[in-house]
Design an enzyme around this catalytic site. Structure first.
Site, PDB file in Angstrom:
ATOM      1  N   TRP A  10      10.296  -6.107  28.304  1.00  0.00           N
ATOM      2  CA  TRP A  10       9.987  -5.148  28.441  1.00  0.00           C
ATOM      3  C   TRP A  10       9.913  -4.025  27.238  1.00  0.00           C
ATOM      4  O   TRP A  10       9.212  -3.111  26.883  1.00  0.00           O
ATOM      5  CB  TRP A  10      10.601  -4.102  29.387  1.00  0.00           C
ATOM      6  CG  TRP A  10      10.212  -4.536  31.012  1.00  0.00           C
ATOM      7  CD1 TRP A  10       9.485  -5.270  31.282  1.00  0.00           C
ATOM      8  CD2 TRP A  10      10.926  -3.694  32.082  1.00  0.00           C
ATOM      9  NE1 TRP A  10       9.372  -5.516  32.696  1.00  0.00           N
ATOM     10  CE2 TRP A  10      10.269  -4.363  33.159  1.00  0.00           C
ATOM     11  CE3 TRP A  10      11.924  -2.941  32.301  1.00  0.00           C
ATOM     12  CZ2 TRP A  10      10.613  -4.132  34.443  1.00  0.00           C
ATOM     13  CZ3 TRP A  10      12.245  -2.432  33.412  1.00  0.00           C
ATOM     14  CH2 TRP A  10      11.399  -2.923  34.487  1.00  0.00           C
ATOM     15  N   HIS A  96      14.929 -12.218  18.389  1.00  0.00           N
ATOM     16  CA  HIS A  96      13.563 -11.854  18.604  1.00  0.00           C
ATOM     17  C   HIS A  96      12.777 -11.414  17.296  1.00  0.00           C
ATOM     18  O   HIS A  96      13.395 -10.826  16.462  1.00  0.00           O
ATOM     19  CB  HIS A  96      13.247 -10.603  19.511  1.00  0.00           C
ATOM     20  CG  HIS A  96      11.987 -10.513  19.978  1.00  0.00           C
ATOM     21  ND1 HIS A  96      10.982  -9.660  19.124  1.00  0.00           N
ATOM     22  CD2 HIS A  96      11.166 -10.939  21.095  1.00  0.00           C
ATOM     23  CE1 HIS A  96       9.980  -9.714  19.959  1.00  0.00           C
ATOM     24  NE2 HIS A  96      10.137 -10.489  20.990  1.00  0.00           N
ATOM     25  N   GLY A 174       1.856  -9.190  20.408  1.00  0.00           N
ATOM     26  CA  GLY A 174       1.230  -8.237  20.702  1.00  0.00           C
ATOM     27  C   GLY A 174      -0.367  -7.908  19.947  1.00  0.00           C
ATOM     28  O   GLY A 174      -0.825  -6.958  19.780  1.00  0.00           O
ATOM     29  N   SER A 215       1.204 -12.744  23.104  1.00  0.00           N
ATOM     30  CA  SER A 215      -0.008 -12.607  23.914  1.00  0.00           C
ATOM     31  C   SER A 215      -0.261 -13.222  25.280  1.00  0.00           C
ATOM     32  O   SER A 215      -1.531 -13.677  25.493  1.00  0.00           O
ATOM     33  CB  SER A 215      -1.261 -12.416  22.903  1.00  0.00           C
ATOM     34  OG  SER A 215      -0.898 -11.583  21.972  1.00  0.00           O
ATOM     35  N   GLY A 236       5.539 -10.002  26.727  1.00  0.00           N
ATOM     36  CA  GLY A 236       5.802  -8.705  26.152  1.00  0.00           C
ATOM     37  C   GLY A 236       4.877  -7.735  27.140  1.00  0.00           C
ATOM     38  O   GLY A 236       5.061  -7.278  28.394  1.00  0.00           O
ATOM     39  N   GLY A 237       3.773  -7.254  26.424  1.00  0.00           N
ATOM     40  CA  GLY A 237       2.902  -6.445  27.194  1.00  0.00           C
ATOM     41  C   GLY A 237       2.434  -6.569  28.313  1.00  0.00           C
ATOM     42  O   GLY A 237       2.614  -5.604  29.241  1.00  0.00           O
TER      43      GLY A 237
HETATM   44  P1  13P Z   1       3.492  -9.671  23.746  1.00  0.00           P
HETATM   45  O1  13P Z   1       3.282 -10.620  24.818  1.00  0.00           O
HETATM   46  O2  13P Z   1       2.941  -8.409  23.843  1.00  0.00           O
HETATM   47  O3  13P Z   1       2.577 -10.407  22.455  1.00  0.00           O
HETATM   48  O4  13P Z   1       4.741  -9.856  23.145  1.00  0.00           O
HETATM   49  C1  13P Z   1       5.555 -11.018  23.204  1.00  0.00           C
HETATM   50  C2  13P Z   1       7.031 -10.875  22.817  1.00  0.00           C
HETATM   51  O5  13P Z   1       7.334 -10.357  21.913  1.00  0.00           O
HETATM   52  C3  13P Z   1       7.834 -11.257  23.984  1.00  0.00           C
HETATM   53  O6  13P Z   1       9.104 -11.302  23.488  1.00  0.00           O
END
Ligand code: 13P
Length: 251
Positions: A10, A96, A174, A215, A236-237
């Site tokens: 998150w 990370h 991202g 992504s 992530g997103g």
């Molecule tokens: P996104 O899925 O937003 O590209 O982020 C990936 C991420 O950094 C997960 O740890």
């Protein structure tokens, strides 16, 4: 048969009130599956809330986004591995790309954090990945394998076998630009070969999940999981929306 691993990072989203709403919405949709692992990694402030909101849903684990290298002391703003474990985390993200590139975390620090995680009963999820400049210079694989070896440098005995690895190319995080399944597969294969070299027993190295992150969406997750060397995803997103996260985990 693959047992895919789905991890929601998150990042700095969802404080306790929003986290509670997320879990209730997600649980109303996502039915327990025995053929996959689902992990939610909220910000530290929401860790206990997520653990209690999950209640008896033991099919879903909780992780922490970062731990400090030291066990305790005068480190304002930090969370120790032991505290995270005490709050209910089972897994800790280590290295990370945002920790490395925004907060200056070094390979040496990731190595200490991986060992700290094990000392405190947490599974380290070691993140590795190259920048676009490194990829353009043809250094992607050497950078990723160096980060992998360095992050695992302080592990001993059977610990390397208990790790989880995530390949997250920095240029895909991202940005909406996902690595192609073929590119992800090639890098995962190189990571697997390096793990086999380090551990010495192919059977044990094969059991280490290697996740892809960058992504990932409900639309592209299946094509990524279909490639041979991708064992799961770190999202992530798309993981901060309970509907999207349910669609990803229910793939
Ligand atoms: P996104 O899925 O937003 O590209 O982020 C990936 C991420 O950094 C997960 O740890």
């Amino acid at each position: 048969m693959k047992q895919p691993v789905f991890v929601a990072n998150w990042k700095m989203n969802h404080g306790p009130s929003e986290a509670e709403k997320f879990v209730s919405r997600f649980l109303s949709k996502y039915k327990a599956h025995t053929d996959r692992t689902v992990v939610i990694v909220p910000p530290a402030a929401s860790l206990s809330t997520v653990v209690s909101a999950l209640g008896r849903r033991k099919d879903i684990m909780v992780g922490v986004q970062n731990i400090h290298t030291e066990a305790k002391g005068a480190f304002t703003g930090e969370t120790s591995a032991e505290m995270a474990r005490d709050a209910g985390a089972k897994l800790a993200l280590v290295g990370h790309s945002e920790r490395r590139h925004v907060f200056g975390e070094t390979d040496e620090a990731t190595a200490i954090k991986c060992a700290r995680a094990f000392e405190n009963g947490l599974t380290p999820l070691l993140c590795v990945g190259e920048t676009i400049q490194q990829r353009d210079r043809g250094e992607a694989e050497s950078v990723v394998l160096r980060q992998l070896r360095a992050g695992m440098a302080n592990l001993k005995d059977s610990q390397p076998r208990g790790i989880v690895v995530a390949y997250e190319p920095v240029w895909a995080i991202g940005t909406g630009r996902t690595a192609t399944p073929a590119d992800a597969d090639a890098m995962h294969e190189a990571i697997r070969a390096e793990l086999t070299k380090m551990i010495g027993v192919k059977k044990d190295a094969t059991k280490i999940p290697i996740l892809y992150g960058g992504s990932v969406t409900a639309e592209n997750v299946r094509s990524l999981l279909e490639v041979g060397h991708v064992d799961g995803v770190l999202v992530g997103g798309a993981s901060i929306d309970p509907n999207k996260w349910n669609a990803i985990c229910s793939t």
